[in-house]
Design a protein around this motif. Structure first.
Motif, PDB file in Angstrom:
ATOM      1  N   ALA A  40     -64.828  60.249  38.949  1.00 33.49           N
ATOM      2  CA  ALA A  40     -65.223  59.038  39.672  1.00 33.49           C
ATOM      3  C   ALA A  40     -65.521  59.318  41.136  1.00 33.49           C
ATOM      4  N   GLY A  41     -64.800  60.263  41.725  1.00 36.01           N
ATOM      5  CA  GLY A  41     -65.027  60.563  43.138  1.00 36.01           C
ATOM      6  C   GLY A  41     -66.439  61.015  43.414  1.00 36.01           C
ATOM      7  N   ILE A  42     -66.903  61.977  42.659  1.00 38.21           N
ATOM      8  CA  ILE A  42     -68.220  62.562  42.924  1.00 38.21           C
ATOM      9  C   ILE A  42     -69.357  61.675  42.406  1.00 38.21           C
ATOM     10  N   PRO A  56     -73.367  60.205  56.959  1.00 38.96           N
ATOM     11  CA  PRO A  56     -73.502  61.588  56.470  1.00 38.96           C
ATOM     12  C   PRO A  56     -72.251  62.430  56.724  1.00 38.96           C
ATOM     13  N   ALA A  57     -71.425  61.988  57.707  1.00 38.51           N
ATOM     14  CA  ALA A  57     -70.197  62.717  58.018  1.00 38.51           C
ATOM     15  C   ALA A  57     -69.136  62.551  56.940  1.00 38.51           C
ATOM     16  N   VAL A  58     -69.494  61.904  55.817  1.00 39.47           N
ATOM     17  CA  VAL A  58     -68.585  61.863  54.679  1.00 39.47           C
ATOM     18  C   VAL A  58     -68.230  63.291  54.250  1.00 39.47           C
ATOM     19  N   PHE A  62     -64.540  64.676  53.290  1.00 39.00           N
ATOM     20  CA  PHE A  62     -64.148  65.508  52.150  1.00 39.00           C
ATOM     21  C   PHE A  62     -63.357  66.732  52.616  1.00 39.00           C
ATOM     22  N   VAL A  63     -63.761  67.315  53.743  1.00 39.59           N
ATOM     23  CA  VAL A  63     -63.068  68.498  54.264  1.00 39.59           C
ATOM     24  C   VAL A  63     -61.637  68.135  54.677  1.00 39.59           C
ATOM     25  N   LEU A 279     -68.028  71.941  45.402  1.00 39.01           N
ATOM     26  CA  LEU A 279     -68.957  71.058  44.705  1.00 39.01           C
ATOM     27  C   LEU A 279     -69.107  69.721  45.429  1.00 39.01           C
ATOM     28  N   TYR A 280     -68.007  69.171  45.910  1.00 38.59           N
ATOM     29  CA  TYR A 280     -68.055  67.888  46.617  1.00 38.59           C
ATOM     30  C   TYR A 280     -68.889  67.972  47.888  1.00 38.59           C
ATOM     31  N   ILE A 281     -68.674  69.019  48.676  1.00 37.92           N
ATOM     32  CA  ILE A 281     -69.417  69.175  49.929  1.00 37.92           C
ATOM     33  C   ILE A 281     -70.907  69.316  49.648  1.00 37.92           C
TER      34      ILE A 281
END
Length: 479
Positions: A40-42, A56-58, A62-63, A279-281
């Motif tokens: 669900a997150g991605i 965009p700084a999302v 994530f980091v 993968l998230y980044i």
């Protein structure tokens, strides 16, 4: 009252005499971690966090969340190598800080896994309905929506009957989990492979359609509200996307069914976390590069990004939905698995009725617990919308991570003699930083989320003092 904080001694005999089958390899554990996290997150929450909180700084959000998870993950890794038993953080806190803290954490984990699985099941329903609609198959909205919602006017009835697809997927996965963890792991491995391939396809093909002007401004100016953009918005975004990492700790609930837990548990936790963070980044960068962040507050942001490109990537849209459906399926399965093992461990210690630790003679799984957990999950998924369910998940996980980080420091002081096949580096710096990062994200969550956590904990304390206190195995040994 002294036994409230008496720690549980986990013996070598206990580790070897488990009725649960040891069938899981390192590959299974890594896949279990990826299976829990990539979901669900991605596929859902990334867009909302970018559009409403961080822009965009999302990526930075994530980091930050990954940093908190990595610090907590190092602490989980030490505990899982020392105490390779079912129960995850519940068992670790029982061994380090005593029964009362263990109960609080166990009850908190039940909250995390119950609402986590319910939330993702609702997300699964949305993607399935959308996918079927592409082929002209329409399920009436009254059978795919939550009948209860919470608005500015309080609790309301929506007119829907039930979210049937959400209940359906829970029933299927509960059946699979009852049949056996080895069979479930095989299915999970296949699902993980499918969704990772789909995500890599989105990143690989999507790079060509990035418009760098969509990243400007990378950190949108704060609107005057703490949670909307700027650095405070990034922090709130970190707390929101933390939901995306929920589940990596579920790897540690499988310790009693791992073939070589001392070696493989730390590796499984840390490797799966590292893979998911990369993968998230990558997805966040491509997503906000293809579509302006202001347009991403939708239920299927990745599908939106592909559709916005036009005919060039339209062929990828159904594949993305298949990947999302597969991904969400594995998340629900791993969270249901994790919760049933926490129930199993708490019952084994006498704090819940013994029926919850009963093992099926043929399948060697805690089948009653798994069925009860599934019924609870199905009820919440069938009745409530994703926005209500999701808010309860992050705060429960952050609390669990904080207690685990503190537990490492406590156990290093109290039992420095215990063998530690994996040692958390730079203690107490790593666990202290882990606790600080997690607490800072908890503070960023809305007040109503805190109030619901307090109510949940109050219910847990009532159960403990009415039942657990009377039936605790540690208390009985003190008599």
């Amino acid at each position: 009252m002294n036994h409230l904080f008496k720690t549980k001694q986990i013996s070598t005999t206990e580790l070897k005499s488990s009725e649960l089958k040891r069938t899981l390899t390192l590959t299974n554990l890594i896949a279990l971690g990826i299976g829990a996290v990539i979901g669900a997150g991605i596929f859902v929450i990334t867009g909302n966090a970018a559009a409403v909180h961080a822009g965009p700084a999302v990526v930075i959000s994530f980091v930050i969340s990954a940093l908190g998870c990595a610090l907590a993950g190092l602490c989980y890794a030490e505990f899982s190598s020392m105490f390779p038993v079912a129960g995850s953080a519940y068992s670790y806190s029982y061994a380090s800080m005593g029964e009362f803290i263990a109960w609080i954490l166990g009850w908190d984990l039940i909250l995390e896994y119950l609402f986590g699985a319910s939330t993702v099941a609702v997300g699964w329903s949305g993607y399935v309905v959308s996918f079927l609609a592409d082929f002209g198959i329409t399920i009436p909205a009254v059978m795919t929506s939550a009948p209860i919602d919470y608005t500015e006017n309080g609790w309301v009835l929506t007119g829907a009957i039930i979210n049937f697809p959400a209940i359906f997927i829970v029933a299927i996965l509960v059946t699979l989990l009852v049949l056996g963890v080895k069979e479930s792991a095989k299915v999970n491995n296949i699902i993980v492979l499918i969704k990772v391939i789909v995500i890599l396809m989105f990143v690989g093909f999507g790079i060509s359609f990035i418009h760098t002007q969509n990243w400007i401004p990378f950190i949108p100016e704060n609107t005057g509200h703490f949670e909307n953009f700027g650095w405070t918005g990034i922090l709130t975004g970190a707390a929101i996307v933390f939901f995306a990492y929920i589940g990596f700790d579920a790897v540690s609930t499988a310790a009693q069914e791992a073939k070589n837990p001392q070696r493989d548990m730390p590796r499984g936790i840390l490797i799966s976390l590292f893979i998911c963070t990369i993968l998230y980044i990558a997805v966040a960068l491509v997503l906000t590069g293809i579509v302006k962040y202001t347009e991403l507050n939708v239920s299927a942001p990745i599908a939106l990004a592909i559709d916005s490109v036009g005919d060039s990537l339209r062929w990828l849209s159904p594949l993305i939905k298949i990947g999302a459906i597969a991904g969400l399926s594995s998340v629900v399965m791993v969270l249901l698995y994790g919760q049933s093992r926490v129930f199993f461990s708490i019952s084994n210690d006498g704090l819940l009725p013994p029926v919850f630790s009963k093992i099926h003679k043929k399948f060697k799984t805690p089948y009653i617990t798994t069925i009860v957990v599934g019924i609870g999950c199905a009820v919440f998924a069938g009745l409530f919308p994703i926005n209500i369910l999701g808010k309860m998940v992050s705060i429960g996980t952050l609390l669990a991570f904080t207690i685990v980080c503190i537990g490492i420091i406590v156990l290093r002081k109290k039992r420095p003699d215990l063998p530690r096949p994996f040692r958390t580096p730079l203690v107490p710096v790593v666990p202290v930083l882990g606790a600080i990062v997690c607490l800072s994200q908890m503070i960023s969550l809305p007040l109503d989320t805190w109030l619901r956590l307090i109510i949940w904990m109050a219910i847990g304390l009532i159960i403990y003092f009415l039942y657990g206190w009377q039936h605790s195995k540690i208390r009985k040994t003190d008599k």
